[in-house]
Design an enzyme around this catalytic site. Sequence first.
Site, PDB file in Angstrom:
ATOM      1  N   PRO A   1       0.790  -1.247   0.000  1.00  0.00           N
ATOM      2  CA  PRO A   1       0.000   0.000   0.000  1.00  0.00           C
ATOM      3  C   PRO A   1       0.817   1.289   0.000  1.00  0.00           C
ATOM      4  O   PRO A   1       0.789   2.065   0.962  1.00  0.00           O
ATOM      5  CB  PRO A   1      -0.839  -0.138   1.269  1.00  0.00           C
ATOM      6  CG  PRO A   1       0.032  -0.909   2.196  1.00  0.00           C
ATOM      7  CD  PRO A   1       0.783  -1.889   1.318  1.00  0.00           C
ATOM      8  N   CYS A   2       1.523   1.549  -1.102  1.00  0.00           N
ATOM      9  CA  CYS A   2       2.286   2.795  -1.201  1.00  0.00           C
ATOM     10  C   CYS A   2       1.358   4.008  -1.219  1.00  0.00           C
ATOM     11  O   CYS A   2       1.797   5.131  -0.978  1.00  0.00           O
ATOM     12  CB  CYS A   2       3.183   2.778  -2.424  1.00  0.00           C
ATOM     13  SG  CYS A   2       2.352   2.426  -3.976  1.00  0.00           S
ATOM     14  N   HIS A   3       0.055   3.771  -1.467  1.00  0.00           N
ATOM     15  CA  HIS A   3      -0.899   4.883  -1.447  1.00  0.00           C
ATOM     16  C   HIS A   3      -1.121   5.415  -0.035  1.00  0.00           C
ATOM     17  O   HIS A   3      -1.676   6.496   0.143  1.00  0.00           O
ATOM     18  CB  HIS A   3      -2.243   4.442  -2.056  1.00  0.00           C
ATOM     19  CG  HIS A   3      -2.908   3.311  -1.340  1.00  0.00           C
ATOM     20  ND1 HIS A   3      -2.602   1.986  -1.590  1.00  0.00           N
ATOM     21  CD2 HIS A   3      -3.872   3.301  -0.371  1.00  0.00           C
ATOM     22  CE1 HIS A   3      -3.352   1.210  -0.817  1.00  0.00           C
ATOM     23  NE2 HIS A   3      -4.123   1.985  -0.066  1.00  0.00           N
TER      24      HIS A   3
END
Length: 350
Positions: free
Chosen positions: A316-318
């Site tokens: 989850p780089c978001h």
Amino acid sequence: MIISEEKKTEFYEALVQRNSQYDGIFFVGIRTTGIFCHATCSARKPKYENCEFFLTAEEALLAGYRPCKRCTPLFYPNSIPNEIEKLVLAVEASPEKRWKEADFRELGIHSATARRKFKEIYGMTFVQYARSRRMGIAFKEILNGKKVIDQQVLLGYDSSSAFNDAFSKIIGRSPKRASLSIVYANILSTPLGRMISISDEKYLYLLEFIDRRGLEKEIENIRNKQNARILPGVTTINRKLEEQLKLYFAKQLRQFTIPLFLQGTRFQMEVWSLLQKIPYGQTVSYQDIANLLGNSNRVRAVGNANGANQIAIIIPCHRVIKASGKLGGYGGGIERKEHLLRLETESENE
């Protein structure tokens, strides 16, 4: 971008009526012919179920459709400069081509001029246009899983050898046969647009939105590092991924259980490991991650590692934002990042 059923009905009515007010508002892809058109195209109107609607030409190109020669959707609404028309025709003559400076010189066109004018007219650079057309060919093959001859006809190739040559140039030529492995590419539909996955029966190697900049390079790196041949196909991993993504977007899943194959530098692997530990519905800053890694000065390096992540959503780089609270960048586009964070926050609050 997702178009509601109500909008699709509205667009179809405009198509049937050849309503000129809708030219440039939407584009329609015709599944039976493989072309995309304006609302006012004079061709015989297709059935509703054979239509696919897009808000931009780039989306239509990435879906594998080629511009209609009758209504020439790329030549509206502006008067198209001769050099732009020449470039569009050149792309259609060899859509698999990866353009270089020498190619522009051969046509007598400066690459900077092409970039600027394409941006003004189409809202995308020439490189984006050529890439979208090129990748659309590969995605069409992956998405439909049909015989090569079917794709050959839809995409406008005169022979199967020409199509095969083009497909191999796009996805990558066959690697060395020693220790050859096979991985499979598939297209997944999500509320935020199409994504491409690459997997085998053991691992997921890539999950990206198909309009991500640099996607071709990511695919090429997987092919080279794994000495792999990439084929259209569905794996057990892919089926599991599709099921879990549906649950995630329905706010019914918070933790993915897909086995991942990650390959990067030691620093990148450390960053990706920390990303996977960020709780669902929460965010951390690039500075927070740098601090956790023991070097508060490596904020930029953290951002670069974040951008190098090839497994969107699952890693989850978001969930990483700026220390100021602003969202920062996202390979899939800032609107998608905002949507993902909002989805998770709303799910937490329900």
